[in-house]
Write a protein that holds these residues in place. Structure first.
Motif, PDB file in Angstrom:
ATOM      1  N   UNK A 120       0.828  -1.201   0.000  1.00  0.00           N
ATOM      2  CA  UNK A 120       0.000   0.000   0.000  1.00  0.00           C
ATOM      3  C   UNK A 120       0.871   1.264   0.000  1.00  0.00           C
ATOM      4  N   UNK A 121       1.957   1.223   0.725  1.00  0.00           N
ATOM      5  CA  UNK A 121       2.824   2.390   0.820  1.00  0.00           C
ATOM      6  C   UNK A 121       3.479   2.759  -0.490  1.00  0.00           C
ATOM      7  N   UNK A 167       6.260  12.837  13.338  1.00  0.00           N
ATOM      8  CA  UNK A 167       5.870  11.629  12.614  1.00  0.00           C
ATOM      9  C   UNK A 167       6.657  11.667  11.313  1.00  0.00           C
ATOM     10  N   UNK A 168       7.369  10.591  11.040  1.00  0.00           N
ATOM     11  CA  UNK A 168       8.207  10.548   9.844  1.00  0.00           C
ATOM     12  C   UNK A 168       7.863   9.333   8.994  1.00  0.00           C
ATOM     13  N   UNK A 169       7.764   9.544   7.690  1.00  0.00           N
ATOM     14  CA  UNK A 169       7.765   8.470   6.702  1.00  0.00           C
ATOM     15  C   UNK A 169       9.141   8.529   6.037  1.00  0.00           C
ATOM     16  N   UNK A 212      17.443   1.384   7.690  1.00  0.00           N
ATOM     17  CA  UNK A 212      16.129   1.012   7.168  1.00  0.00           C
ATOM     18  C   UNK A 212      15.066   2.033   7.551  1.00  0.00           C
ATOM     19  N   UNK A 213      15.183   2.585   8.744  1.00  0.00           N
ATOM     20  CA  UNK A 213      14.193   3.554   9.211  1.00  0.00           C
ATOM     21  C   UNK A 213      14.240   4.855   8.415  1.00  0.00           C
ATOM     22  N   UNK A 214      15.356   5.089   7.723  1.00  0.00           N
ATOM     23  CA  UNK A 214      15.468   6.282   6.876  1.00  0.00           C
ATOM     24  C   UNK A 214      14.727   6.106   5.552  1.00  0.00           C
ATOM     25  N   UNK A 215      14.396   4.872   5.195  1.00  0.00           N
ATOM     26  CA  UNK A 215      13.680   4.615   3.942  1.00  0.00           C
ATOM     27  C   UNK A 215      12.213   5.001   4.077  1.00  0.00           C
ATOM     28  N   UNK A 216      11.625   5.435   2.981  1.00  0.00           N
ATOM     29  CA  UNK A 216      10.228   5.872   2.975  1.00  0.00           C
ATOM     30  C   UNK A 216       9.325   4.670   2.714  1.00  0.00           C
ATOM     31  N   UNK A 217       9.064   3.914   3.759  1.00  0.00           N
ATOM     32  CA  UNK A 217       8.238   2.702   3.651  1.00  0.00           C
ATOM     33  C   UNK A 217       6.847   3.065   4.172  1.00  0.00           C
TER      34      UNK A 217
END
Length: 400
Positions: free
Chosen positions: A163-164, A195-197, A253-258
């Motif tokens: 979905x993302x 809040x970060x994507x 991984x947390x830096x990726x826009x998931x």
């Protein structure tokens, strides 16, 4: 330390604080936050417990964690902002904005189908390469090349992570900005939401590592769990396991826009995002768009992925009461009739209820059992509605 709760709670919502404390004392909570606002005023803002189980470091006021599929609501909100501006048409074919998507049975997919989890790409059949989830262009090409799992629009099946990228690529194509950038500029900065994507590695933040749920001998497995564990060719297994070795606790991984499951926030951050929607103040979307966001747009007795009855608005989860069906733990989430938001794996949640003027969120680091929310989140939601004078007179609906 594990049971220590800090923060502020209006006396009217004392029962929310009591249930939050019970989560630590009786329901296996490790570290968590809960927050709610009513008519724009924050009346509960609590946190407690341990953020890092390895070191014993306390959960702080500013601690954030992965909120998994709560991220989908943030992604969907970006799409609705573009719809509200007339830049994205929910009835248009996806091909109008993303021509490369229109092949292999996906030619007639509409924007609305993507928002409704009807676009027939709940997962990917072939293995995702190592690190694939952190490579936006790679995942988009994989989705373009994938064959539809069913005729788009004929059924819905929860698009767990995809979905993302499906909705997020529409946001990117229409706005010319990456999903994470658009969300930061159009939502987070306007609302003050932490809040970060896609959390930049330069951000100095306190992150609570996620603790996976450890199954217990007496757990009642859901049909979803059984398929996940026993059928490698199933949508359930591939949706959950075909992830290229994604390590959601890894800072890179947390830096990726998931946008389907990698967002980071806490309860206060989610409430900041949902409050303008709960009070319909026009900060993010118009009243007409808000009404459309709060409506049920797809529902089924058997979701093709989750294998339970589900109800969705366009990109958001609606109240789902499956308690009488004995489908296993965590297969329900009970909110108000007009409420819309999203749960995250392990039991986190954020939502807005425009009828009640309520914005609510709960986040944690210890994942719980179930597909939707477990008793930790639901006890807090129930206490919030009861404190507002609501009651349940129909399955899964809180009413005045």
């Amino acid at each position: 330390m594990a049971g220590t709760v800090s923060g502020a709670c209006d006396p009217k919502f004392a029962s929310v604080k009591e249930e939050f404390e019970k989560n630590f004392a009786e329901r296996g909570e490790v570290g968590a936050s809960v927050c709610l606002s009513v008519n724009g005023e924050t009346l509960v803002d609590l946190w407690g417990g341990v953020a890092d189980a390895a070191t014993g470091e306390a959960w702080r006021e500013d601690t954030i964690s992965i909120v998994f599929s709560c991220s989908k609501a943030a992604t969907a909100l970006c799409a609705h902002i573009l719809i509200d501006r007339g830049e994205l048409n929910p009835e248009a074919l996806v091909a109008e904005y993303w021509p490369e998507f229109a092949k292999n049975g996906k030619e007639k997919t509409t924007v609305r189908m993507m928002l409704n989890h009807e676009s027939a790409l709940p997962t990917l059949r072939d293995p995702v390469r190592t690190g694939g989830f952190t490579d936006w262009d790679y995942m988009i090409q994989r989705l373009e090349d994938e064959e539809a799992f069913w005729e788009p629009g004929t059924r819905n099946g929860y698009h767990m992570i995809n979905f993302g990228w499906t909705v997020g690529e529409l946001v990117r194509r229409v706005s010319g900005k990456s999903l994470g950038t658009f969300f930061r500029e159009e939502v987070a900065e306007k609302t003050g939401a932490r809040f970060w994507l896609g959390l930049p590695e330069s951000e100095d933040v306190h992150i609570a590592p996620i603790l996976p749920y450890a199954p217990k001998p007496d757990d009642q497995p859901t049909e979803f769990t059984i398929k996940l564990m026993t059928d490698p060719d199933s949508i359930q297994h591939k949706s959950f396991m075909n992830n290229g070795g994604w390590d959601f606790n890894d800072r890179t991984s947390q830096a990726a826009e998931i946008g389907g499951g990698g967002g980071l926030s806490n309860a206060r951050g989610q409430v900041a995002m949902y409050t303008p929607l709960a009070i319909n103040d026009g900060t993010l979307v118009s009243s007409d768009r808000l009404q459309a966001m709060s409506m049920v747009t797809t529902a089924t007795q058997r979701d093709a992925t989750l294998l339970i009855p589900t109800r969705f608005g366009p990109g958001f989860m609606k109240s789902m009461d499956n308690r009488a069906l004995n489908l296993g733990p965590g297969t329900s989430v009970i909110m108000g009739d007009r409420a819309f938001g999203h749960v995250g794996a392990g039991g986190s949640i954020g939502f807005a209820d425009p009828e009640a003027g309520l914005a609510f969120s709960y986040t944690m680091n210890q994942m719980g059992n179930g597909i939707l929310v477990n008793d930790r989140a639901q006890s807090l939601i129930d206490a919030a509605y009861k404190s507002l004078g609501y009651r349940t007179n129909a399955p899964g609906v809180w009413v005045k």
